[in-house]
Design an enzyme around this catalytic site. Structure first.
Site, PDB file in Angstrom:
ATOM      1  N   CYS A   2     -40.041  -8.688 -61.095  1.00 15.37           N
ATOM      2  CA  CYS A   2     -39.258  -8.108 -60.020  1.00 15.37           C
ATOM      3  C   CYS A   2     -39.674  -6.663 -59.809  1.00 15.37           C
ATOM      4  O   CYS A   2     -40.655  -6.197 -60.371  1.00 15.37           O
ATOM      5  CB  CYS A   2     -37.777  -8.212 -60.345  1.00 15.37           C
ATOM      6  SG  CYS A   2     -37.412  -8.964 -61.921  1.00 15.37           S
ATOM      7  N   ARG A  27     -43.863  -8.783 -54.461  1.00 20.25           N
ATOM      8  CA  ARG A  27     -43.819  -9.266 -55.842  1.00 20.25           C
ATOM      9  C   ARG A  27     -42.943 -10.511 -55.979  1.00 20.25           C
ATOM     10  O   ARG A  27     -42.999 -11.206 -56.983  1.00 20.25           O
ATOM     11  CB  ARG A  27     -43.292  -8.164 -56.772  1.00 20.25           C
ATOM     12  CG  ARG A  27     -44.186  -6.943 -56.827  1.00 20.25           C
ATOM     13  CD  ARG A  27     -43.527  -5.802 -57.578  1.00 20.25           C
ATOM     14  NE  ARG A  27     -43.388  -6.091 -58.987  1.00 20.25           N
ATOM     15  CZ  ARG A  27     -44.277  -5.758 -59.924  1.00 20.25           C
ATOM     16  NH1 ARG A  27     -45.398  -5.157 -59.581  1.00 20.25           N
ATOM     17  NH2 ARG A  27     -44.061  -6.037 -61.181  1.00 20.25           N
ATOM     18  N   TRP A  74     -35.950 -11.374 -59.477  1.00 19.78           N
ATOM     19  CA  TRP A  74     -36.472 -12.746 -59.436  1.00 19.78           C
ATOM     20  C   TRP A  74     -35.802 -13.472 -60.583  1.00 19.78           C
ATOM     21  O   TRP A  74     -36.027 -13.167 -61.739  1.00 19.78           O
ATOM     22  CB  TRP A  74     -37.990 -12.730 -59.593  1.00 19.78           C
ATOM     23  CG  TRP A  74     -38.670 -14.038 -59.352  1.00 19.78           C
ATOM     24  CD1 TRP A  74     -39.131 -14.524 -58.157  1.00 19.78           C
ATOM     25  CD2 TRP A  74     -39.006 -15.028 -60.337  1.00 19.78           C
ATOM     26  NE1 TRP A  74     -39.726 -15.742 -58.341  1.00 19.78           N
ATOM     27  CE2 TRP A  74     -39.663 -16.090 -59.665  1.00 19.78           C
ATOM     28  CE3 TRP A  74     -38.820 -15.144 -61.714  1.00 19.78           C
ATOM     29  CZ2 TRP A  74     -40.131 -17.222 -60.318  1.00 19.78           C
ATOM     30  CZ3 TRP A  74     -39.278 -16.274 -62.384  1.00 19.78           C
ATOM     31  CH2 TRP A  74     -39.923 -17.292 -61.672  1.00 19.78           C
ATOM     32  N   ASN A 100     -36.527  -5.451 -65.675  1.00 20.55           N
ATOM     33  CA  ASN A 100     -37.515  -6.506 -65.497  1.00 20.55           C
ATOM     34  C   ASN A 100     -37.856  -7.064 -66.871  1.00 20.55           C
ATOM     35  O   ASN A 100     -38.057  -6.298 -67.811  1.00 20.55           O
ATOM     36  CB  ASN A 100     -38.809  -5.976 -64.859  1.00 20.55           C
ATOM     37  CG  ASN A 100     -38.621  -5.590 -63.418  1.00 20.55           C
ATOM     38  OD1 ASN A 100     -37.606  -5.884 -62.807  1.00 20.55           O
ATOM     39  ND2 ASN A 100     -39.620  -4.913 -62.859  1.00 20.55           N
ATOM     40  N   GLY A 101     -37.985  -8.368 -66.993  1.00 24.24           N
ATOM     41  CA  GLY A 101     -38.368  -8.951 -68.271  1.00 24.24           C
ATOM     42  C   GLY A 101     -37.350  -9.959 -68.756  1.00 24.24           C
ATOM     43  O   GLY A 101     -36.459 -10.399 -68.013  1.00 24.24           O
ATOM     44  N   GLU A 481     -58.956 -24.211 -56.152  1.00 25.59           N
ATOM     45  CA  GLU A 481     -58.382 -22.999 -55.564  1.00 25.59           C
ATOM     46  C   GLU A 481     -57.932 -23.238 -54.134  1.00 25.59           C
ATOM     47  O   GLU A 481     -56.882 -22.742 -53.709  1.00 25.59           O
ATOM     48  CB  GLU A 481     -59.396 -21.853 -55.640  1.00 25.59           C
ATOM     49  CG  GLU A 481     -58.957 -20.558 -54.975  1.00 25.59           C
ATOM     50  CD  GLU A 481     -57.705 -19.928 -55.573  1.00 25.59           C
ATOM     51  OE1 GLU A 481     -57.150 -19.027 -54.923  1.00 25.59           O
ATOM     52  OE2 GLU A 481     -57.277 -20.332 -56.673  1.00 25.59           O
ATOM     53  N   LYS A 485     -54.076 -22.697 -52.832  1.00 26.39           N
ATOM     54  CA  LYS A 485     -53.681 -21.839 -51.723  1.00 26.39           C
ATOM     55  C   LYS A 485     -52.763 -22.585 -50.769  1.00 26.39           C
ATOM     56  O   LYS A 485     -51.763 -22.051 -50.289  1.00 26.39           O
ATOM     57  CB  LYS A 485     -54.925 -21.335 -50.956  1.00 26.39           C
ATOM     58  CG  LYS A 485     -55.718 -20.276 -51.691  1.00 26.39           C
ATOM     59  CD  LYS A 485     -55.086 -18.905 -51.683  1.00 26.39           C
ATOM     60  CE  LYS A 485     -54.273 -18.597 -52.899  1.00 26.39           C
ATOM     61  NZ  LYS A 485     -54.837 -18.641 -54.201  1.00 26.39           N
ATOM     62  N   GLU A 488     -49.295 -23.257 -52.402  1.00 27.57           N
ATOM     63  CA  GLU A 488     -48.543 -22.013 -52.626  1.00 27.57           C
ATOM     64  C   GLU A 488     -47.795 -21.558 -51.388  1.00 27.57           C
ATOM     65  O   GLU A 488     -46.637 -21.146 -51.467  1.00 27.57           O
ATOM     66  CB  GLU A 488     -49.500 -20.886 -53.050  1.00 27.57           C
ATOM     67  CG  GLU A 488     -49.899 -20.881 -54.501  1.00 27.57           C
ATOM     68  CD  GLU A 488     -50.795 -19.701 -54.836  1.00 27.57           C
ATOM     69  OE1 GLU A 488     -50.577 -19.075 -55.877  1.00 27.57           O
ATOM     70  OE2 GLU A 488     -51.718 -19.402 -54.049  1.00 27.57           O
ATOM     71  N   HIS A 504     -61.403 -42.825 -59.660  1.00 28.94           N
ATOM     72  CA  HIS A 504     -60.705 -43.130 -60.903  1.00 28.94           C
ATOM     73  C   HIS A 504     -59.195 -42.923 -60.764  1.00 28.94           C
ATOM     74  O   HIS A 504     -58.518 -42.620 -61.743  1.00 28.94           O
ATOM     75  CB  HIS A 504     -61.257 -42.277 -62.043  1.00 28.94           C
ATOM     76  CG  HIS A 504     -62.674 -42.598 -62.398  1.00 28.94           C
ATOM     77  ND1 HIS A 504     -63.038 -43.757 -63.043  1.00 28.94           N
ATOM     78  CD2 HIS A 504     -63.821 -41.917 -62.156  1.00 28.94           C
ATOM     79  CE1 HIS A 504     -64.355 -43.774 -63.200  1.00 28.94           C
ATOM     80  NE2 HIS A 504     -64.855 -42.663 -62.672  1.00 28.94           N
ATOM     81  N   LYS A 603     -45.788 -12.003 -57.526  1.00 32.47           N
ATOM     82  CA  LYS A 603     -47.174 -11.544 -57.549  1.00 32.47           C
ATOM     83  C   LYS A 603     -47.679 -11.321 -58.960  1.00 32.47           C
ATOM     84  O   LYS A 603     -48.772 -11.737 -59.321  1.00 32.47           O
ATOM     85  CB  LYS A 603     -47.291 -10.241 -56.739  1.00 32.47           C
ATOM     86  CG  LYS A 603     -48.713  -9.711 -56.611  1.00 32.47           C
ATOM     87  CD  LYS A 603     -49.594 -10.658 -55.825  1.00 32.47           C
ATOM     88  CE  LYS A 603     -50.995 -10.113 -55.619  1.00 32.47           C
ATOM     89  NZ  LYS A 603     -51.868 -11.128 -55.002  1.00 32.47           N
TER      90      LYS A 603
END
Length: 608
Positions: A2, A27, A74, A100-101, A481, A485, A488, A504, A603
């Protein structure tokens, strides 16, 4: 994950704090709040949702204040509600804290505080901290924070204010980024320099286990053990313009387009064409040390993990050194085989990714030489590694990484070429690679010219519920990737597969409603990929091909072709990813998604 902003000075604090929070929106967050030091004491306002919701609440608040802290949350412990939003205050409403954490021993601490009569009002682990500070308070706010944190297990970046100590902010860090900003008669605290860059570019990065006492005139940094630390004040090279949209609708689109001009920053001053060798002095490794490396472990998460897979192909082919790419989140919890001939390369855009940082520390503890490849100067990985290479992508605001990915791949190409020249490849081959690297930015620009065509393809498929991405060899990680994208930012289910693995299992999913993106470049496995395309066609899948310029054959076998220029084979991911980034972006926009701040994502992932 956050955002934290703190200010003490001579200006009105609220607009500075709100502006800082808005610069941290990228973020990821689900609620926001602010604590202001007013004549009446602490004034706290918070709200679930976006910062705009908080601003509505603040319309009715006395905001005459030149000191305060603010936060975007967050959610980890507790739902994203107004009650659980930060700041948290003690029962007397004299101390406010943002955090934060994650506090890992919060249940034990909660039981301890319950026994001493403290009543929790929220579902968060963070609230424990403000009550613990109150429990330890005896007239000295910094000492109370120090005593509280000595009881804590976990990660934190905190900022604390108290009506009992006006003109003071106490900040502390353990595993979650925190930076101090020095101004003229004012000082700042933030989890990211972008929050304060409008006011100052003079900063001090706190390291783990440090506490800062910040006033409007100065700040003092000590360890949790109360040992004074003298950090040099650094100047941030980024400018405010670099963290603005500059006319683009979204930061992600801006950052996709920026790659044409930022990629040279990843190799500028690092290439010696005459000797066919990159110069990477930041690795702090001599040529004889590079030759002694018997094994390389690359550890990363998410997009950086995909870049690492590309690096594996590059290094093994050019240097003939065994490379293993490990998810950092898994690496730290097993018992890896490491010796003095092992090199660990930690890759992270932010340089603060918790899992990658922990994996790096574990490898270092076991005797490996550890180097980092990061974007953020002064980050934890940059400071704690034995050496490293900055990727020089500049600020990346969009949560879904674009230019950091290509810069990581570029730096890995430099590392692979350097190791190759030490062991296996000739001057001429090194020169061939370097010549191709110089052309990459211009070639990226030529692909960006096809954006309108890619937008038309997006318009045809943006309502699809599933996508499949296929690639072989070094283009398989690019497929991963590209799928990442899309999922996301558009929330479409997408999977990346090695093209040969399609039969397969995933081939069962293919029908007329399934778009399949195939990276089909003219390389040694081209014929094999064409066979895979035929298998998709036979099941009426819709095929979007990324192909090499001049390949007319493929156009007859697929529904859509996006061409990229020819380049040195191992460098193709630097080009093939560009149309996949644009495709994901335009699909997400057409679906009405919040491109820069996709739901549930952040982020910089600084918690497990």
């Amino acid at each position: 994950m956050c955002g934290i902003v703190g200010y003490v000075g001579h200006q009105q604090a609220m607009p500075i704090l709100i502006s800082g929070l808005k610069r941290l929106e990228y973020r990821g967050y689900d609620s926001a709040g602010i604590a202001l030091m007013t004549k009446a004491g602490l004034t706290v306002a918070k709200e679930a949702g976006k910062i705009a919701c908080l601003e509505e609440v603040l319309g009715d608040v006395d905001c005459d204040s030149t000191q305060g802290i603010a936060h975007t949350r967050w959610a980890t412990h507790g739902e994203p509600t107004k009650l659980n939003a930060h700041p948290h205050t003690d029962a007397d409403h004299e101390i406010a804290l943002v955090h934060n954490g994650i506090i890992e021993n919060y249940r034990t601490l909660k039981q301890f505080l319950d026994r001493h009569g403290f009543v929790m009002q929220t579902d968060t682990d963070s609230e424990i901290l403000v009550h613990l500070i109150r429990f330890n308070y005896d007239g000295d706010l910094t000492a109370a924070v120090r005593a509280a944190l000595s009881q804590v297990e976990g990660t934190y970046g905190i900022a604390v204010v108290s009506s009992l100590h006006p003109r003071t902010i106490v900040a502390a860090r353990m595993g979650s980024p925190l930076v101090l900003g020095r101004g003229d008669g004012e000082n700042f605290v933030a989890s990211d320099v972008s929050a304060m860059l409008e006011h100052t570019n003079k900063v001090v990065y706190l390291t783990d286990g440090e506490i800062a006492t910040v006033t409007d005139t100065d700040f003092e940094v000590t360890t949790i053990q109360n040992v004074k630390i003298d950090h040099p004040v650094e100047e941030v090279s980024w400018t405010l313009d670099q963290i603005e949209k500059e006319g683009y609708d979204h930061f992600m689109l801006k950052e996709i387009h920026e790659q044409e001009r930022t990629l040279p920053n990843a190799f500028r001053g690092r290439l010696n064409w005459e000797e066919g060798i990159p110069r990477l002095n930041g690795l702090n490794l001599q040529y004889d040390e590079l030759r002694q490396i018997k094994r390389i472990i690359v550890t990363a998460c998410g997009t950086s993990w995909h870049a690492s897979l590309i690096g594996e192909y590059m290094i093994e082919e050019l240097a003939r050194v065994s490379v293993e790419v490990e998810y950092a989140s898994e690496f730290r919890y097993r018992s890896p085989i490491i010796d003095e001939n092992t090199l660990l390369l930690a890759i992270s855009q932010s340089g603060e990714t918790a899992d990658t940082l922990a994996a790096m520390r574990e490898a270092k503890h076991r005797g490996a030489t550890v180097v980092g490849a990061v974007n953020v100067v002064g980050s934890s990985i940059a400071r704690e590694s034995d050496g490293g290479v900055y990727i020089h992508a500049g600020p990346e605001i969009g949560v879904a990484s674009t230019k950091a990915f290509t810069h990581q791949v570029m730096v890995l190409a430099l590392v692979a070429t350097l190791l190759g020249r030490m062991r296996h490849i000739s001057v001429q081959q090194g020169q061939e690679i370097i010549s191709a690297i110089y052309k990459i930015p211009e070639q990226v620009g030529s692909i960006l010219q096809a954006e309108e065509q890619i937008k038309q393809i997006a318009n045809e498929y943006y309502k699809a519920n599933n996508f499949l991405y296929l690639g072989r060899g070094i283009n398989f990680p690019t497929a991963l990737e590209g799928a990442l994208k899309l999922k996301e930012i558009s929330y479409i289910h997408a999977e990346g597969y090695p093209a040969a693995e399609m039969k397969h299992g995933p081939i069962a999913l293919i029908d007329k409603s399934m778009p399949v993106v195939v990276i089909a470049l003219q390389d040694p496995v081209y014929d094999k990929v064409m066979s895979n395309i035929a298998e998709v066609r036979a099941r009426k899948g819709k095929i979007i091909a990324i192909a090499t310029e001049g390949d007319t054959e493929i156009a007859e076998r697929v529904n859509h072709v996006i061409y990229i220029p020819k380049t040195y084979r191992l460098l193709t991911p630097l080009l093939s990813i560009i149309p996949l980034q644009l495709l994901a972006y335009h699909i997400a926009v057409m679906r009405g998604c919040h491109v820069d701040q996709p739901r549930n994502l952040a982020k910089s992932v600084t918690v497990e």
